[in-house]
Design a protein around this motif. Sequence first.
Motif, short mmCIF file in Angstrom:
data_model
loop_
_atom_site.label_atom_id
_atom_site.label_comp_id
_atom_site.label_asym_id
_atom_site.label_seq_id
_atom_site.Cartn_x
_atom_site.Cartn_y
_atom_site.Cartn_z
N THR A 1 0.83 -1.20 0.00
CA THR A 1 0.00 0.00 0.00
C THR A 1 0.87 1.25 0.00
O THR A 1 0.61 2.20 -0.75
CB THR A 1 -0.95 -0.01 1.22
OG1 THR A 1 -1.72 -1.21 1.18
CG2 THR A 1 -1.87 1.20 1.21
N TRP A 2 1.91 1.25 0.85
CA TRP A 2 2.82 2.40 0.92
C TRP A 2 3.51 2.61 -0.42
O TRP A 2 3.55 3.74 -0.93
CB TRP A 2 3.85 2.17 2.03
CG TRP A 2 4.94 3.20 2.11
CD1 TRP A 2 4.85 4.52 1.78
CD2 TRP A 2 6.28 3.00 2.55
NE1 TRP A 2 6.06 5.14 2.00
CE2 TRP A 2 6.95 4.22 2.47
CE3 TRP A 2 6.96 1.88 3.01
CZ2 TRP A 2 8.27 4.37 2.83
CZ3 TRP A 2 8.28 2.03 3.38
CH2 TRP A 2 8.93 3.26 3.29
N VAL A 3 4.03 1.56 -1.02
CA VAL A 3 4.75 1.70 -2.29
C VAL A 3 3.82 2.17 -3.40
O VAL A 3 4.19 3.01 -4.22
CB VAL A 3 5.45 0.37 -2.66
CG1 VAL A 3 6.00 0.42 -4.07
CG2 VAL A 3 6.56 0.09 -1.66
N GLY A 4 2.60 1.65 -3.42
CA GLY A 4 1.64 2.13 -4.42
C GLY A 4 1.39 3.62 -4.27
O GLY A 4 1.39 4.36 -5.26
N GLY A 5 1.21 4.07 -3.04
CA GLY A 5 1.00 5.50 -2.80
C GLY A 5 2.25 6.32 -3.12
O GLY A 5 2.15 7.44 -3.63
N GLY B 1 4.91 10.10 -6.71
CA GLY B 1 6.02 10.42 -7.59
C GLY B 1 5.57 10.74 -9.01
O GLY B 1 6.01 11.72 -9.61
N VAL B 2 4.67 9.93 -9.54
CA VAL B 2 4.19 10.16 -10.90
C VAL B 2 3.39 11.47 -10.97
O VAL B 2 3.55 12.26 -11.89
CB VAL B 2 3.34 8.96 -11.40
CG1 VAL B 2 2.60 9.29 -12.68
CG2 VAL B 2 4.24 7.74 -11.58
N THR B 3 2.54 11.70 -9.98
CA THR B 3 1.75 12.93 -9.97
C THR B 3 2.64 14.16 -9.84
O THR B 3 2.46 15.15 -10.57
CB THR B 3 0.73 12.90 -8.80
OG1 THR B 3 -0.06 11.73 -8.92
CG2 THR B 3 -0.16 14.13 -8.83
N THR B 4 3.61 14.10 -8.94
CA THR B 4 4.52 15.23 -8.75
C THR B 4 5.30 15.51 -10.02
O THR B 4 5.49 16.65 -10.42
CB THR B 4 5.48 14.96 -7.57
OG1 THR B 4 4.71 14.72 -6.40
CG2 THR B 4 6.40 16.13 -7.33
#
Length: 141
Positions: free
Chosen positions: A15-19, A24-27
Amino acid sequence: MYLWLKGLHLAAVLTWVGGLVLLGVTTTALRPAAAAVLLPHERRIAAAVLRWDRRVTVPAMLAAWALGIGLASRGGWFGALWLSAKLPIVVGLSALHGVLAATLRRHVEQSERPAPTWIRHAPVIAIVGVSTIALLAVIKP
């Protein structure tokens, strides 16, 4: 009890890695140019990702840390070479998470402070870090 700790730790890490990758992708995708500001729809996306981060990703990260410490204590792994190699990477991923969240928050607030240039590599850094951790945890060299 060990298998429950291990399973919950793995669920929290996933869950942490998915978030973290989402952050990262959004930023990276919303990284404004020198004087550009986020458009209204970009701001809504960034705000939604930040809400998800606060409500899901941060608690998952904290659970992964707590469960991981519990597993290491129960397994008597403190001092093991593989764990000593894994922990700095976990600390680095935690720091990366903080940097990404702060950067995205500044984008939403339209801060004048520019994002670091290396931030565009954040998703790859996260994937390489997590892959290295998984190899160390499974192989235990």
